[in-house]
Design a protein around this motif. Structure first.
Motif, mmCIF file in Angstrom:
data_model
loop_
_atom_site.group_PDB
_atom_site.id
_atom_site.type_symbol
_atom_site.label_atom_id
_atom_site.label_comp_id
_atom_site.label_asym_id
_atom_site.label_seq_id
_atom_site.Cartn_x
_atom_site.Cartn_y
_atom_site.Cartn_z
ATOM 1 N N ARG A 74 0.941 -1.338 0.184
ATOM 2 C CA ARG A 74 -0.078 -0.016 0.100
ATOM 3 C C ARG A 74 1.036 1.200 0.097
ATOM 4 O O ARG A 74 0.657 2.210 -0.741
ATOM 5 N N GLY A 75 1.824 1.294 0.783
ATOM 6 C CA GLY A 75 2.804 2.241 0.822
ATOM 7 C C GLY A 75 3.575 2.575 -0.538
ATOM 8 O O GLY A 75 3.837 3.523 -1.059
ATOM 9 N N GLY A 76 3.849 1.325 -1.221
ATOM 10 C CA GLY A 76 4.351 1.595 -2.413
ATOM 11 C C GLY A 76 3.733 1.971 -3.690
ATOM 12 O O GLY A 76 4.034 2.822 -4.341
ATOM 13 N N LEU A 77 2.373 1.880 -3.411
ATOM 14 C CA LEU A 77 1.183 2.152 -4.443
ATOM 15 C C LEU A 77 1.213 3.676 -4.423
ATOM 16 O O LEU A 77 1.068 4.261 -5.348
ATOM 17 N N ARG A 130 -7.462 -7.073 -14.704
ATOM 18 C CA ARG A 130 -6.682 -8.121 -14.369
ATOM 19 C C ARG A 130 -5.348 -8.024 -15.067
ATOM 20 O O ARG A 130 -4.129 -8.319 -14.444
ATOM 21 N N ALA A 131 -5.356 -7.862 -16.174
ATOM 22 C CA ALA A 131 -4.060 -7.553 -17.091
ATOM 23 C C ALA A 131 -3.491 -6.357 -16.495
ATOM 24 O O ALA A 131 -2.153 -6.205 -16.398
ATOM 25 N N ILE A 132 -4.060 -5.195 -16.078
ATOM 26 C CA ILE A 132 -3.537 -4.078 -15.347
ATOM 27 C C ILE A 132 -2.551 -4.421 -14.266
ATOM 28 O O ILE A 132 -1.583 -3.977 -14.146
ATOM 29 N N LEU A 135 1.507 -4.593 -10.868
ATOM 30 C CA LEU A 135 2.539 -5.629 -9.802
ATOM 31 C C LEU A 135 4.173 -5.746 -10.211
ATOM 32 O O LEU A 135 5.012 -5.639 -9.451
ATOM 33 N N PRO A 136 4.434 -5.724 -11.571
ATOM 34 C CA PRO A 136 5.932 -5.785 -11.970
ATOM 35 C C PRO A 136 6.742 -4.422 -11.434
ATOM 36 O O PRO A 136 7.715 -4.582 -10.802
ATOM 37 N N GLN A 137 6.198 -3.444 -11.564
ATOM 38 C CA GLN A 137 6.630 -2.054 -11.045
ATOM 39 C C GLN A 137 6.867 -2.314 -9.504
ATOM 40 O O GLN A 137 7.498 -1.701 -8.995
ATOM 41 N N LEU A 138 5.481 -2.401 -8.902
ATOM 42 C CA LEU A 138 5.621 -2.543 -7.430
ATOM 43 C C LEU A 138 6.337 -3.438 -6.620
ATOM 44 O O LEU A 138 6.933 -2.964 -5.767
ATOM 45 N N TYR A 139 6.301 -4.555 -7.026
ATOM 46 C CA TYR A 139 7.419 -5.499 -6.356
ATOM 47 C C TYR A 139 9.035 -4.946 -6.591
ATOM 48 O O TYR A 139 9.739 -5.235 -5.703
ATOM 49 N N ILE A 140 9.620 -4.558 -7.625
ATOM 50 C CA ILE A 140 10.791 -3.803 -7.785
ATOM 51 C C ILE A 140 10.915 -2.580 -6.842
ATOM 52 O O ILE A 140 11.842 -2.618 -5.925
#
Length: 219
Positions: free
Chosen positions: A108-111, A130-132, A138-143
């Motif tokens: 949530r903080g990363g978003l 779902r695709a978004i 998610l790929p950007q957020l995990y990094i």
């Protein structure tokens, strides 16, 4: 009582084998926690008041109670409702649920600091939600949240030592068994601390390496 250096060294082989259990539990629990934390984050994004209220209650409970209590609840509580789990299974679930709560807060903080441009572009192009999430957010957020995720993994590794209280044979339990045999608790406990420290140091260094690689790609 004098410190027995060679007694500590002699405990390392048994403790190192037991550490494999800690590492395996940590990897499985963290994998489940990533799935759980991601699911909670997506559910919270829908803005459904009942769902968000239930998630907030879960977060408050997990953050407001010791993880040791949560481990006992899973170990003794689930059999009471018909779910007969092994100590390792109960321990993995307890740690995973605990970590899921912290991961969803990290996410949530990363978003909140992410660039919304790619998401807005995807919506404008008619990309499905779902695709978004799967291809854009998610790929950007995990990094973006990799450093706190690595910190969470080290916390999970340390938490695995608490499973000794429900008879899981891991590093701490093995150190206690050695202490009961030799009547010297300091040496095996210190050796256990060294092994857990080494595990977390390796994880931290691997996380820094990944962070550097991702930063170089962005550059």
């Amino acid at each position: 009582m004098d410190f027995d250096f060679w007694g500590m060294i002699g405990a390392f082989p048994s403790l190192s084998r037991a550490a494999f259990t800690n590492l395996t539990i940590a990897i499985v629990a963290m994998s489940l926690a990533m799935l759980g934390g991601t699911t909670l984050t997506i559910l919270r994004s829908f803005g459904i008041s009942i769902v968000n209220g239930a998630i907030s209650t879960l977060i408050s409970f997990v953050r407001g109670t010791p993880i040791l209590v949560q481990i006992f609840l899973f170990y003794y509580g689930l059999p009471a409702i018909g779910l007969d789990l092994t100590p390792i299974q109960a321990g993995v679930l307890a740690i995973a649920v605990n970590s899921s709560v912290f991961i969803t807060e990290i996410m949530r903080g990363g978003l909140s600091g992410m660039d919304t441009g790619p998401v807005e572009a995807a919506i404008a192009l008619g990309v499905r939600p779902r695709a978004i999430w799967g291809r854009v957010i998610l790929p950007q957020l995990y990094i973006r949240i990799l450093p706190p995720l690595v910190n969470e993994l080290t916390t999970v590794v340390k938490g695995t030592a608490l499973l000794s209280v429900i008879t899981v044979i891991e590093v701490l339990r093995t150190a206690q068994q050695i202490a009961n045999t030799t009547f010297r608790p300091l040496e095996p406990l210190l050796a256990a601390a060294v092994i857990l420290f080494a595990l977390n140091l390796a994880i931290s260094q691997a996380g820094k390496h990944l962070e550097t690689r991702f930063a170089a790609r962005r550059g």
